[in-house]
Design a protein around this motif. Structure first.
Motif, PDB file in Angstrom:
ATOM      1  N   ILE A 197      11.176   4.909   3.342  1.00  0.00           N
ATOM      2  CA  ILE A 197      11.104   4.366   1.976  1.00  0.00           C
ATOM      3  C   ILE A 197      10.084   3.229   1.985  1.00  0.00           C
ATOM      4  N   GLU A 198       9.454   3.000   0.841  1.00  0.00           N
ATOM      5  CA  GLU A 198       8.374   1.986   0.803  1.00  0.00           C
ATOM      6  C   GLU A 198       8.888   0.589   1.138  1.00  0.00           C
ATOM      7  N   GLN A 199      10.088   0.257   0.730  1.00  0.00           N
ATOM      8  CA  GLN A 199      10.643  -1.097   0.885  1.00  0.00           C
ATOM      9  C   GLN A 199       9.878  -2.117   0.056  1.00  0.00           C
ATOM     10  N   GLY A 200       9.162  -1.627  -0.939  1.00  0.00           N
ATOM     11  CA  GLY A 200       8.469  -2.472  -1.895  1.00  0.00           C
ATOM     12  C   GLY A 200       8.510  -1.727  -3.228  1.00  0.00           C
ATOM     13  N   PRO A 201       8.043  -2.368  -4.306  1.00  0.00           N
ATOM     14  CA  PRO A 201       8.211  -1.773  -5.644  1.00  0.00           C
ATOM     15  C   PRO A 201       7.032  -0.933  -6.141  1.00  0.00           C
ATOM     16  N   LEU A 203       5.210   1.986  -5.552  1.00  0.00           N
ATOM     17  CA  LEU A 203       5.200   3.403  -5.934  1.00  0.00           C
ATOM     18  C   LEU A 203       6.031   3.635  -7.192  1.00  0.00           C
ATOM     19  N   GLU A 204       7.184   2.994  -7.252  1.00  0.00           N
ATOM     20  CA  GLU A 204       8.031   3.158  -8.437  1.00  0.00           C
ATOM     21  C   GLU A 204       7.327   2.605  -9.676  1.00  0.00           C
ATOM     22  N   GLN A 205       6.685   1.445  -9.521  1.00  0.00           N
ATOM     23  CA  GLN A 205       6.023   0.813 -10.682  1.00  0.00           C
ATOM     24  C   GLN A 205       4.906   1.691 -11.242  1.00  0.00           C
ATOM     25  N   VAL A 206       4.137   2.326 -10.341  1.00  0.00           N
ATOM     26  CA  VAL A 206       3.013   3.132 -10.837  1.00  0.00           C
ATOM     27  C   VAL A 206       3.427   4.586 -11.082  1.00  0.00           C
ATOM     28  N   GLY A 207       4.670   4.924 -10.745  1.00  0.00           N
ATOM     29  CA  GLY A 207       5.169   6.279 -11.026  1.00  0.00           C
ATOM     30  C   GLY A 207       4.540   7.348 -10.153  1.00  0.00           C
ATOM     31  N   ILE A 208       4.250   6.999  -8.906  1.00  0.00           N
ATOM     32  CA  ILE A 208       3.657   7.964  -7.953  1.00  0.00           C
ATOM     33  C   ILE A 208       4.681   8.240  -6.854  1.00  0.00           C
ATOM     34  N   PRO A 209       4.968   9.519  -6.558  1.00  0.00           N
ATOM     35  CA  PRO A 209       6.086   9.837  -5.663  1.00  0.00           C
ATOM     36  C   PRO A 209       5.797   9.683  -4.166  1.00  0.00           C
ATOM     37  N   LEU A 210       4.522   9.502  -3.799  1.00  0.00           N
ATOM     38  CA  LEU A 210       4.214   9.515  -2.366  1.00  0.00           C
ATOM     39  C   LEU A 210       3.174   8.460  -2.011  1.00  0.00           C
ATOM     40  N   GLY A 211       3.420   7.753  -0.938  1.00  0.00           N
ATOM     41  CA  GLY A 211       2.445   6.790  -0.441  1.00  0.00           C
ATOM     42  C   GLY A 211       1.853   7.274   0.869  1.00  0.00           C
ATOM     43  N   VAL A 212       0.530   7.150   0.983  1.00  0.00           N
ATOM     44  CA  VAL A 212      -0.134   7.407   2.263  1.00  0.00           C
ATOM     45  C   VAL A 212      -0.431   6.022   2.827  1.00  0.00           C
ATOM     46  N   VAL A 213       0.232   5.692   3.919  1.00  0.00           N
ATOM     47  CA  VAL A 213       0.216   4.306   4.380  1.00  0.00           C
ATOM     48  C   VAL A 213      -1.082   4.025   5.149  1.00  0.00           C
ATOM     49  N   SER A 214      -1.789   2.999   4.708  1.00  0.00           N
ATOM     50  CA  SER A 214      -3.082   2.677   5.334  1.00  0.00           C
ATOM     51  C   SER A 214      -2.888   1.897   6.636  1.00  0.00           C
ATOM     52  N   GLY A 215      -1.836   1.093   6.697  1.00  0.00           N
ATOM     53  CA  GLY A 215      -1.601   0.293   7.904  1.00  0.00           C
ATOM     54  C   GLY A 215      -0.408  -0.614   7.688  1.00  0.00           C
ATOM     55  N   ILE A 216      -0.185  -1.505   8.621  1.00  0.00           N
ATOM     56  CA  ILE A 216       0.980  -2.397   8.570  1.00  0.00           C
ATOM     57  C   ILE A 216       0.508  -3.834   8.756  1.00  0.00           C
ATOM     58  N   PRO A 357      -0.739  -0.279   1.821  1.00  0.00           N
ATOM     59  CA  PRO A 357      -0.346  -0.829   3.123  1.00  0.00           C
ATOM     60  C   PRO A 357       1.161  -1.020   3.187  1.00  0.00           C
ATOM     61  N   SER A 358       1.696  -1.119   4.380  1.00  0.00           N
ATOM     62  CA  SER A 358       3.111  -1.441   4.557  1.00  0.00           C
ATOM     63  C   SER A 358       3.258  -2.928   4.832  1.00  0.00           C
ATOM     64  N   LEU A 359       4.088  -3.578   4.040  1.00  0.00           N
ATOM     65  CA  LEU A 359       4.370  -4.992   4.301  1.00  0.00           C
ATOM     66  C   LEU A 359       5.547  -5.150   5.262  1.00  0.00           C
ATOM     67  N   ALA A 360       6.330  -4.078   5.424  1.00  0.00           N
ATOM     68  CA  ALA A 360       7.416  -4.093   6.406  1.00  0.00           C
ATOM     69  C   ALA A 360       6.897  -3.551   7.738  1.00  0.00           C
ATOM     70  N   MET A 375       1.923   7.196   8.432  1.00  0.00           N
ATOM     71  CA  MET A 375       3.217   7.126   7.742  1.00  0.00           C
ATOM     72  C   MET A 375       3.124   7.636   6.314  1.00  0.00           C
ATOM     73  N   ILE A 376       4.260   8.182   5.886  1.00  0.00           N
ATOM     74  CA  ILE A 376       4.437   8.655   4.510  1.00  0.00           C
ATOM     75  C   ILE A 376       5.509   7.772   3.872  1.00  0.00           C
ATOM     76  N   PHE A 377       5.222   7.227   2.697  1.00  0.00           N
ATOM     77  CA  PHE A 377       6.232   6.443   1.969  1.00  0.00           C
ATOM     78  C   PHE A 377       6.727   7.216   0.757  1.00  0.00           C
TER      79      PHE A 377
END
Ligand code: GLV
Ligand code: MN
Ligand code: MN
Length: 413
Positions: A197-201, A203-216, A357-360, A375-377
């Protein structure tokens, strides 16, 4: 188009498994408390082994307690593709952080079986030991040992607040598991992909179901010990006291003020604070506290991290202070090819996605040191996480598992 495992991802099965796992260590408020190498963690591992055995996946444990379920490939000498996350949670954790990535990987393996798609490479599901770092600090112990960032010996010697070592806790976990194969360290890994899970807001805010994580973003952690002297709260003159609590809180305030920036990029957290003897009428003789310091830019993070000891020393007053750095993880950029594969698999499924990016922190950051990783969010409701109210939509969990299944198949076929 060639057959893909995504069409065999089974939403009902994923939901059943999610509920079964969430029941282990369930809290009254709807969360999960399943800390690393606890009885609940062992029970979750045993359940995973049982699910794997039902599909003839072989289970193996390495010497630090990382658990692997393997779907063999037709060319066993080829390094396997790895996917997974962690089963342990924070003390008041949620039902998705970690569990989702483990279950998405299992669903991908089962979908490949159901689709009857053999692969050249084996695919291994991994449940990393102690990602969260709450019972045994620091976290990400399993992936740190596997990737060579930490030795097995130093890791086994870490003790929890009750004095139980990782080594002892791991022995107890093994007693709760059926006999498993040993998995040697140094087993080559072709690639690693983790769903979370993204652990941030965002994807939900922009209404996109999938994140391609660039880094951490980078993360440095510390343990600080402040030593003063115990005294009577009524009789000891204030001027003569060496109050460890007053010194420690001055340090925390000084760091909180110093580690602030307009854009709110520097994250400074003191999540654990322990006072000794912790009695109302005794001047505190000792305080131990944790520091979690993060920033997306490694140079900025290192500069801030380098100031921690000096800020604490300047605020110590009449007390002694000792600062120990536990983790110094730079920011990570994920492999471009893995990211491209996630985009391609999602595109074929008609899934819109966002690079972010992943902040977690995640085990994938450490694994990226030994294998191409990504990673996939999926969206996390309101970004609420490390919290019992953490939640994600089943629809998004299924989408993430479908994309993951096709990515793993592409890497292993
Ligand atoms: C992982 O749980 C983290 O603290 O980022
Ligand atoms: Mn996690
Ligand atoms: Mn977590």
């Amino acid at each position: 188009m060639n057959a893909q495992p995504s069409s065999h991802v089974d939403a009902a099965r994923l939901q059943r498994r999610h509920q079964a796992l969430a029941a282990i260590g369930a809290t009254a408020a709807g969360g999960v408390d399943r800390q690393a190498l606890s009885a609940g963690d062992a029970q979750a591992m045993a359940l995973l082994v049982q699910w794997g055995r039902e599909r003839n996946f072989t289970a193996a444990l390495d010497a630090v307690g990382n658990l692997f379920l393997r779907r063999p490939g037709s060319q066993p000498q080829q390094p396997a593709v790895l996917s997974g996350s962690h089963l342990d949670t924070q003390p008041g954790g949620g039902r998705f952080d970690g569990s989702y990535g483990v279950l998405a990987a299992l669903e991908a393996l089962e979908a490949l079986e159901d689709a009857g798609l053999p692969c050249r490479r084996g695919i291994e599901l991994v449940a990393w030991m102690n990602e969260e770092g709450s019972r045994f600090a620091p976290g990400m112990m399993g992936s740190a040992v596997l990737s060579g960032g930490r030795t097995l010996a130093e890791t086994l010697a870490v003790a929890d607040a009750a004095g139980v070592t990782v080594e002892r806790a791991l022995q107890q976990v093994k007693q709760a598991l059926p006999p498993l194969d040993d998995r040697p360290f140094g087993t080559p890994v072709h690639a690693y992909v983790e769903a979370h899970i993204e652990q941030g807001p965002v994807l939900e805010q922009v209404g996109i179901p999938l994140g391609v994580v660039s880094g951490i973003q980078g993360k440095h952690t510390f343990r600080v010990e402040v030593r003063g002297e115990a005294a009577h709260a009524g009789t000891a003159p204030r001027r003569q006291r060496r109050d460890a609590l007053l010194a420690a809180t001055a340090m925390v305030q000084a760091m909180s003020a110093e580690f602030q920036d307009e854009a709110d990029l520097t994250k400074f957290t003191v999540g654990r604070f322990t006072v000794f003897p912790n009695a109302p009428s005794v001047v505190p003789r000792q305080v131990s506290f944790s520091i979690d310091l993060r920033h997306p830019d490694s140079a900025v993070l290192r500069a801030a991290s380098a100031r921690v000891a000096a800020i604490c020393a300047a605020a110590r007053g009449p007390c002694e202070v000792q600062v120990e750095r536990l983790v110094a993880a730079d920011a990570v950029t994920f492999d471009a090819e893995i990211r491209a594969r996630i985009h391609t698999a999602a595109e074929r499924l008609g899934v819109t996605r966002l690079d972010l990016p992943s902040l977690a922190g995640h085990d994938a950051g450490l694994v990226s040191q030994v294998a191409p990783s990504g990673m996939i969010f999926i969206p996390c409701h309101l970004g609420i996480t490390h919290h019992e109210q953490e939640s994600a939509e089943m629809e998004h969990m299924v989408t993430g598992a479908r994309v993951l299944a096709d990515v793993l198949y592409g890497l292993a076929r």
